[in-house]
Design a protein around this motif. Sequence first.
Motif, PDB file in Angstrom:
ATOM      1  N   LYS A  53       0.834  -1.199   0.000  1.00  0.00           N
ATOM      2  CA  LYS A  53       0.000   0.000   0.000  1.00  0.00           C
ATOM      3  C   LYS A  53       0.874   1.257   0.000  1.00  0.00           C
ATOM      4  CE  LYS A  53      -3.972  -0.562   1.214  1.00  0.00           C
ATOM      5  NZ  LYS A  53      -5.202  -0.578   0.490  1.00  0.00           N
ATOM      6  N   LYS A  54       0.242   2.409  -0.188  1.00  0.00           N
ATOM      7  CA  LYS A  54       0.978   3.678  -0.219  1.00  0.00           C
ATOM      8  C   LYS A  54       1.713   3.956   1.089  1.00  0.00           C
ATOM      9  CE  LYS A  54      -1.922   5.935  -3.640  1.00  0.00           C
ATOM     10  NZ  LYS A  54      -2.906   6.962  -3.911  1.00  0.00           N
ATOM     11  N   ASP A  55       1.134   3.498   2.205  1.00  0.00           N
ATOM     12  CA  ASP A  55       1.773   3.725   3.511  1.00  0.00           C
ATOM     13  C   ASP A  55       2.753   2.602   3.878  1.00  0.00           C
ATOM     14  OD1 ASP A  55       0.096   1.622   4.089  1.00  0.00           O
ATOM     15  OD2 ASP A  55      -1.061   2.677   5.629  1.00  0.00           O
ATOM     16  N   ASN A  56       3.099   1.774   2.898  1.00  0.00           N
ATOM     17  CA  ASN A  56       4.016   0.636   3.036  1.00  0.00           C
ATOM     18  C   ASN A  56       3.458  -0.536   3.837  1.00  0.00           C
ATOM     19  OD1 ASN A  56       6.129   1.179   1.330  1.00  0.00           O
ATOM     20  ND2 ASN A  56       7.225   2.405   2.845  1.00  0.00           N
ATOM     21  N   ASN A  57       2.191  -0.477   4.220  1.00  0.00           N
ATOM     22  CA  ASN A  57       1.561  -1.660   4.809  1.00  0.00           C
ATOM     23  C   ASN A  57       1.380  -2.690   3.709  1.00  0.00           C
ATOM     24  OD1 ASN A  57       1.308  -0.890   7.475  1.00  0.00           O
ATOM     25  ND2 ASN A  57      -0.672   0.103   7.151  1.00  0.00           N
ATOM     26  N   ARG A  58       1.305  -3.934   4.110  1.00  0.00           N
ATOM     27  CA  ARG A  58       1.138  -5.011   3.144  1.00  0.00           C
ATOM     28  C   ARG A  58      -0.128  -5.791   3.467  1.00  0.00           C
ATOM     29  NH1 ARG A  58       6.198  -3.577   2.784  1.00  0.00           N
ATOM     30  NH2 ARG A  58       7.590  -4.306   1.147  1.00  0.00           N
ATOM     31  N   GLU A  59      -0.820  -6.189   2.409  1.00  0.00           N
ATOM     32  CA  GLU A  59      -2.002  -7.029   2.587  1.00  0.00           C
ATOM     33  C   GLU A  59      -2.124  -7.962   1.398  1.00  0.00           C
ATOM     34  OE1 GLU A  59      -5.783  -4.521   0.999  1.00  0.00           O
ATOM     35  OE2 GLU A  59      -4.980  -3.855   2.921  1.00  0.00           O
ATOM     36  N   GLN A  60      -2.897  -9.005   1.577  1.00  0.00           N
ATOM     37  CA  GLN A  60      -3.062  -9.987   0.506  1.00  0.00           C
ATOM     38  C   GLN A  60      -3.881  -9.378  -0.636  1.00  0.00           C
ATOM     39  OE1 GLN A  60      -4.062 -13.823   1.905  1.00  0.00           O
ATOM     40  NE2 GLN A  60      -3.849 -14.778  -0.084  1.00  0.00           N
ATOM     41  N   TYR A  61      -3.496  -9.739  -1.855  1.00  0.00           N
ATOM     42  CA  TYR A  61      -4.196  -9.269  -3.053  1.00  0.00           C
ATOM     43  C   TYR A  61      -5.663  -9.661  -2.981  1.00  0.00           C
ATOM     44  CZ  TYR A  61      -5.831  -9.248  -7.866  1.00  0.00           C
ATOM     45  OH  TYR A  61      -6.569  -9.037  -8.998  1.00  0.00           O
ATOM     46  N   ASP A  62      -6.527  -8.728  -3.374  1.00  0.00           N
ATOM     47  CA  ASP A  62      -7.968  -8.964  -3.351  1.00  0.00           C
ATOM     48  C   ASP A  62      -8.573  -8.398  -4.633  1.00  0.00           C
ATOM     49  OD1 ASP A  62     -10.660  -9.204  -2.823  1.00  0.00           O
ATOM     50  OD2 ASP A  62     -10.615  -8.033  -0.967  1.00  0.00           O
ATOM     51  N   ARG A  63      -8.948  -9.286  -5.536  1.00  0.00           N
ATOM     52  CA  ARG A  63      -9.513  -8.885  -6.831  1.00  0.00           C
ATOM     53  C   ARG A  63     -10.731  -7.980  -6.657  1.00  0.00           C
ATOM     54  NH1 ARG A  63     -10.454 -11.133 -12.291  1.00  0.00           N
ATOM     55  NH2 ARG A  63     -12.550 -10.519 -12.892  1.00  0.00           N
ATOM     56  N   SER A  64     -11.513  -8.230  -5.632  1.00  0.00           N
ATOM     57  CA  SER A  64     -12.750  -7.464  -5.456  1.00  0.00           C
ATOM     58  C   SER A  64     -12.477  -5.972  -5.245  1.00  0.00           C
ATOM     59  CB  SER A  64     -13.577  -8.023  -4.302  1.00  0.00           C
ATOM     60  OG  SER A  64     -12.924  -7.820  -3.071  1.00  0.00           O
ATOM     61  N   LYS A  65     -11.304  -5.628  -4.741  1.00  0.00           N
ATOM     62  CA  LYS A  65     -10.975  -4.209  -4.560  1.00  0.00           C
ATOM     63  C   LYS A  65     -10.778  -3.525  -5.913  1.00  0.00           C
ATOM     64  CE  LYS A  65      -9.160  -4.304   0.084  1.00  0.00           C
ATOM     65  NZ  LYS A  65      -8.097  -3.849   0.974  1.00  0.00           N
ATOM     66  N   ILE A  66     -10.175  -4.231  -6.851  1.00  0.00           N
ATOM     67  CA  ILE A  66     -10.020  -3.682  -8.202  1.00  0.00           C
ATOM     68  C   ILE A  66     -11.398  -3.540  -8.843  1.00  0.00           C
ATOM     69  CG2 ILE A  66      -9.121  -4.127 -10.522  1.00  0.00           C
ATOM     70  CD1 ILE A  66      -6.718  -5.482  -9.222  1.00  0.00           C
ATOM     71  N   GLU A  67     -12.212  -4.584  -8.718  1.00  0.00           N
ATOM     72  CA  GLU A  67     -13.561  -4.545  -9.290  1.00  0.00           C
ATOM     73  C   GLU A  67     -14.359  -3.373  -8.727  1.00  0.00           C
ATOM     74  OE1 GLU A  67     -14.799  -8.488  -8.189  1.00  0.00           O
ATOM     75  OE2 GLU A  67     -14.473  -9.245 -10.222  1.00  0.00           O
ATOM     76  N   LYS A  68     -14.281  -3.187  -7.426  1.00  0.00           N
ATOM     77  CA  LYS A  68     -15.033  -2.110  -6.772  1.00  0.00           C
ATOM     78  C   LYS A  68     -14.597  -0.741  -7.300  1.00  0.00           C
ATOM     79  CE  LYS A  68     -15.964  -0.158  -2.221  1.00  0.00           C
ATOM     80  NZ  LYS A  68     -15.578  -0.186  -0.805  1.00  0.00           N
ATOM     81  N   GLY A  69     -13.283  -0.529  -7.404  1.00  0.00           N
ATOM     82  CA  GLY A  69     -12.774   0.746  -7.899  1.00  0.00           C
ATOM     83  C   GLY A  69     -13.182   1.024  -9.334  1.00  0.00           C
ATOM     84  N   VAL A  70     -13.107   0.002 -10.171  1.00  0.00           N
ATOM     85  CA  VAL A  70     -13.481   0.170 -11.581  1.00  0.00           C
ATOM     86  C   VAL A  70     -14.989   0.380 -11.704  1.00  0.00           C
ATOM     87  CG1 VAL A  70     -13.520  -0.939 -13.851  1.00  0.00           C
ATOM     88  CG2 VAL A  70     -11.476  -1.107 -12.428  1.00  0.00           C
ATOM     89  N   LEU A  71     -15.763  -0.366 -10.925  1.00  0.00           N
ATOM     90  CA  LEU A  71     -17.220  -0.187 -10.960  1.00  0.00           C
ATOM     91  C   LEU A  71     -17.615   1.228 -10.547  1.00  0.00           C
ATOM     92  CD1 LEU A  71     -18.517  -3.577  -9.530  1.00  0.00           C
ATOM     93  CD2 LEU A  71     -19.082  -2.606 -11.759  1.00  0.00           C
ATOM     94  N   LEU A  72     -16.974   1.753  -9.520  1.00  0.00           N
ATOM     95  CA  LEU A  72     -17.265   3.126  -9.094  1.00  0.00           C
ATOM     96  C   LEU A  72     -16.912   4.132 -10.185  1.00  0.00           C
ATOM     97  CD1 LEU A  72     -16.112   3.128  -5.359  1.00  0.00           C
ATOM     98  CD2 LEU A  72     -18.422   3.542  -6.209  1.00  0.00           C
ATOM     99  N   ALA A  73     -15.780   3.930 -10.827  1.00  0.00           N
ATOM    100  CA  ALA A  73     -15.356   4.842 -11.890  1.00  0.00           C
ATOM    101  C   ALA A  73     -16.304   4.780 -13.088  1.00  0.00           C
ATOM    102  CB  ALA A  73     -13.932   4.510 -12.330  1.00  0.00           C
ATOM    103  N   CYS A  74     -16.870   3.614 -13.335  1.00  0.00           N
ATOM    104  CA  CYS A  74     -17.743   3.416 -14.502  1.00  0.00           C
ATOM    105  C   CYS A  74     -19.223   3.611 -14.192  1.00  0.00           C
ATOM    106  CB  CYS A  74     -17.519   2.015 -15.076  1.00  0.00           C
ATOM    107  SG  CYS A  74     -15.856   1.759 -15.714  1.00  0.00           S
ATOM    108  N   HIS A  75     -19.528   4.015 -12.959  1.00  0.00           N
ATOM    109  CA  HIS A  75     -20.926   4.191 -12.547  1.00  0.00           C
ATOM    110  C   HIS A  75     -21.649   5.174 -13.472  1.00  0.00           C
ATOM    111  CE1 HIS A  75     -24.320   4.192  -9.849  1.00  0.00           C
ATOM    112  NE2 HIS A  75     -24.273   5.510  -9.772  1.00  0.00           N
ATOM    113  N   LYS A  76     -22.802   4.760 -13.955  1.00  0.00           N
ATOM    114  CA  LYS A  76     -23.649   5.553 -14.859  1.00  0.00           C
ATOM    115  C   LYS A  76     -22.949   5.918 -16.173  1.00  0.00           C
ATOM    116  CE  LYS A  76     -26.867   7.340 -11.494  1.00  0.00           C
ATOM    117  NZ  LYS A  76     -27.614   8.480 -11.011  1.00  0.00           N
TER     118      LYS A  76
END
Length: 151
Positions: A53-76
């Motif tokens: 992450k930007k703050d150098n924390n680490r977490e497991q990859y989660d496809r749903s986070k990409i989907e959520k971001g793209v869905l929000l950007a493509c809303h309407k």
Amino acid sequence: MKCPFCSSDNTRVIDSRPADDNSSIRRRRLCDDCGKRFTTYEKVETIPLIVIKKDNNREQYDRSKIEKGVLLACHKRPISADTISKLVDEVEIEIFAREEKEISTSLIGELIMDRLKDLDAVAYVRFASVYREFKDVNTFMTELKKMLDTK
């Protein structure tokens, strides 16, 4: 495989074929108890990927986070769910093709923006404004000018 309708274990595969993305198998199943049909997808299990992450924390990859971001950007926007799914698939394939154990969110964001730029200008600007954390209108306008200059 348990039936999602009646929870019976008595199901069988009635059709099996490659899914649209050719990286998974689509299976049509039939529950012998309730008679209902349902679809499952089989994918190759991948090695765990850690996202930095930007703050150098680490977490497991989660496809749903990409989907959520793209869905929000493509809303309407006039973008189909299939197109969004394919975009996310492309990004995910590129991420895993690198065969690295860790990947930064900045790289993931750039991969998404590269594809959104070609897909829909409004979705691109929406995603970029959140991803790049635009602080004011001037930053926003600078990004818009860059995008317009490349067309």
